[in-house]
Each structure stands twice: as structure tokens, then as C-alpha cells.
Design an enzyme around this catalytic site. Structure first.
Site, PDB file in Angstrom:
ATOM      1  N   TYR A  95       0.850  -1.202   0.000  1.00  0.00           N
ATOM      2  CA  TYR A  95       0.000   0.000   0.000  1.00  0.00           C
ATOM      3  C   TYR A  95       0.881   1.245   0.000  1.00  0.00           C
ATOM      4  CZ  TYR A  95       0.814   0.674   5.067  1.00  0.00           C
ATOM      5  OH  TYR A  95       1.382   0.888   6.303  1.00  0.00           O
ATOM      6  N   CYS A  96       0.320   2.321  -0.513  1.00  0.00           N
ATOM      7  CA  CYS A  96       0.939   3.640  -0.411  1.00  0.00           C
ATOM      8  C   CYS A  96      -0.101   4.573   0.216  1.00  0.00           C
ATOM      9  CB  CYS A  96       1.466   4.121  -1.760  1.00  0.00           C
ATOM     10  SG  CYS A  96       0.234   4.251  -3.077  1.00  0.00           S
ATOM     11  N   TRP A  97      -0.113   5.830  -0.154  1.00  0.00           N
ATOM     12  CA  TRP A  97      -1.033   6.773   0.499  1.00  0.00           C
ATOM     13  C   TRP A  97      -2.491   6.501   0.139  1.00  0.00           C
ATOM     14  CZ3 TRP A  97      -1.594   9.642   4.462  1.00  0.00           C
ATOM     15  CH2 TRP A  97      -2.539  10.669   4.503  1.00  0.00           C
TER      16      TRP A  97
END
Length: 350
Positions: A91-93
Site C-alpha cells: 500500500y501507499c497513500w
């Protein structure tokens, strides 16, 4: 593409990879996640500035080069020993370019790679829903008492005896008073505190009582989330008691770091909510100079902490489970108190 971020779902992967920058990860992250950033703090700032102020295509091209190089580094280091059956969740932002770029490369390696839809924000929405919007199903028992009655140490002894506890001070990295900052250990952000708290809550059995220290609505600079605070305000409390002299001796032992750091002590005294006045501060300074910290602790309790606790307890409508005397607050006294609390909590029934 994974749509949910509850703890049980996250636990189904071999690794949860946070592809955001180290600064973003430090502020908060999903529990158990490892930080394998595709952009460093400096690279993220550079690419963002170019994107906004110069040219979006140029920003994407520079960012892609950084991402490729950084993912290659992770493949050669942190991920080098992972087998072909490895199942990572990334995941990222917001589940966008950074996580998808990393996932594409890892999938090409042959790993069954998933991306968290919505990224970190999906985890954050889960935390907010549980701690702000829902009702917690727990029956709490509060450990209450004047400053210096070793509530945190008793709580730790209860955990060692198999009781369910929530250590808010441990989660918030703060001892819950003006003198409570822990040297060399800054408090987590509010979001990280809440993530830690949710993990602790998810590990509890709602059918059994949970013991928690009767904190105020803030632990240092961190706010107790509404869902937990609502349960705490209605919970019965068991008051721990000891003589002022015993509490003063205990405080000097428990706050040894403050005793040794005169500058920090003087700063804390100047930040008392009620200004003690120049003459009293000078008198306290002389006690500190003489090494008479027990007398200083006794004065602070008498003039500040005990009156504040008394005012608060007079307005406290929560039911009382009685008072438990802790004697001289020596280890044997704390052990005996923990044993008695186990008995009393057990008598409440399942």
C-alpha cells in the site's frame, strides 16, 4: 486488489509492505507493516515540487527512475530471501502510483502480489470507524488513586497474572503527568497512538473484564479516542491508596530520570498549570540542590496534585469498587495488591 484493512485480513499475507516515504511511515502505518519506500523523503519532495511547479511529465519520468532504482534495492536486500510462494500486500497513500508501480515489479518476479485499494487511507478509515464511530463492547475496571500510587506498575503486574489490561501510558509513550515525558522516546503521533490502541483492543476478549488506568482524556499530548473514553467514563473504579510519605518515596524512584536531569525538572516546575510563584520555585530549587527530592515530591503532591485529584474525585459519579491500601509501595506490597485486584475482578463475574 484488496478492499478491506482489518487486522484479520492483513494477517493473511506474508508481509504488509508500506511503500510510502519513511516520514509518512513514521507518522502512522498499518500494524506489522514494513517500510520499503519507493521514494525517499527527499525524492518525494523533489518529485512533488517538479509536478506542481514545473512539468507533470518530467515529474513522472524522474519519479519512475527513482522507483525502479529503489525497488531494485529492496529486491536485492529486504526481499532477497523470499521464496516463490511469497504473498505480499502493498500500500501507499491512496493505493495509487507508488504501490501499483512496486506491485507490478514484484508480480513480474512471480510473487502473488496484492495492492490495498485506497492505500493507507483505507486502514485509517478502519481505525476511525472503530475508535470514533462505533461502541466498544468491553467492560472496564479503572485503577484510580492519587499521584504516586504505582498504578502503572500494578497494571503491569496484573498483565503478568493473565488479566486483560490496556496500558494507555505504554501505548502513548508518556507517564501521564506534567513530569511524564520519557527521555529519548517522543510520543507517537495521534494517528499512530490510535493504531496501536486498536491493535491492543482487537486482542481482547469482550466476555472478560479489562483493567485500565483512570487517565484523563489526554495522555501527555495524545487524546484518548471517544469510543474508549465513553466506556471509561461509565466504568467502576478501584482506588489505590498509600500515605503521602510512601508516595513521595515511590515518585523519586519512579521518576529517577527527572531527578537526574535538573534542567528538565526546572522546566516542568515552571509549566505547572497553577503558577507557584517565584519564591516557591526558588524554595523547590533549593530542595533539589540539596538532593531532598522526597521533600520536593511531597510539596508538589500537597500543593498541586492531591488537591486536583480531590476536586476531580468529588465530581466523579462512576461507581466505586472500594479502596485498596498499598502500604509502603514496595514490590511485595504491589504484588499483594495485584493478587487482591485479581480476586476482586474475578468476583465481578463473567
Amino acid at each position: 486488489m484488496l478492499e478491506t484493512a482489518d487486522l484479520a485480513t492483513l494477517a493473511g499475507y506474508d508481509a504488509v509492505i508500506d511503500a510510502r516515504s519513511p516520514a509518512e511511515f513514521a507518522e502512522d502505518h498499518a500494524p506489522g507493516a514494513i517500510n520499503l519506500p519507493v521514494l525517499s523523503n527527499e525524492e518525494r519532495a523533489e518529485v512533488g515540487t517538479i509536478y506542481v511547479q514545473q512539468d507533470r511529465f518530467l515529474a513522472r519520468k524522474i519519479g519512475a527512475a527513482y522507483i525502479a532504482r529503489n525497488v531494485a534495492h529492496h529486491l536485492q536486500t529486504a526481499l532477497a530471501d523470499q521464496p516463490g510462494s511469497f504473498r505480499p500486500l502493498i500500500y501507499c497513500w491512496r493505493g495509487g502510483q507508488r504501490s501499483n508501480a512496486m506491485a507490478t515489479i514484484l508480480a513480474q518476479v512471480g510473487w502473488r502480489t496484492a495492492v490495498l485499494a485506497g492505500g493507507y487511507k483505507t486502514w485509517r478509515r478502519h481505525v476511525s470507524a472503530r475508535l470514533y464511530d462505533q461502541t466498544l463492547p468491553f467492560r472496564l475496571v479503572l485503577l484510580d488513586g492519587y499521584t504516586g500510587t504505582a498504578k502503572t506498575e500494578v497494571l503491569q503486574r496484573l498483565a503478568a497474572r493473565g488479566q486483560q489490561v490496556i496500558d494507555l501510558e505504554g501505548l502513548a509513550a508518556h507517564r501521564g503527568s506534567l513530569f511524564g515525558a520519557i527521555p529519548g522516546q517522543p510520543q507517537p503521533s495521534q494517528k499512530l497512538f490510535e493504531s496501536r490502541l486498536l491493535v491492543a483492543l482487537e486482542g481482547l476478549d469482550p466476555a472478560r473484564p479489562v483493567i485500565v488506568e483512570a487517565e484523563s482524556s489526554k495522555v501527555g499530548e495524545r487524546m484518548v479516542p471517544p469510543a474508549l473514553w465513553d466506556v471509561m467514563t461509565a466504568a467502576p473504579r478501584l482506588e489505590l491508596s498509600a500515605s503521602p510519605e510512601a508516595r513521595a518515596r515511590y515518585l523519586v524512584r519512579a521518576y529517577g530520570d527527572m531527578v537526574e536531569d535538573r534542567a528538565a525538572l526546572d522546566d516542568a516546575l515552571r509549566r505547572l498549570p497553577t503558577w507557584p510563584g517565584r519564591k516557591r520555585l526558588e524554595a523547590w530549587g533549593r530542595l533539589a540542590d540539596a538532593g531532598d527530592f522526597e521533600a520536593l515530591a511531597l510539596e508538589l503532591m500537597t500543593l498541586h496534585y492531591d488537591p486536583a485529584y480531590l476536586r476531580s474525585s468529588r465530581k466523579d459519579a462512576r461507581p466505586s469498587l472500594g479502596v485498596l491500601d498499598l502500604g509502603a509501595l514496595e514490590p511485595a506490597d504491589l504484588d499483594a495488591a495485584a493478587d487482591e485486584i485479581v480476586r476482586r475482578v474475578g468476583a465481578l463475574g463473567a
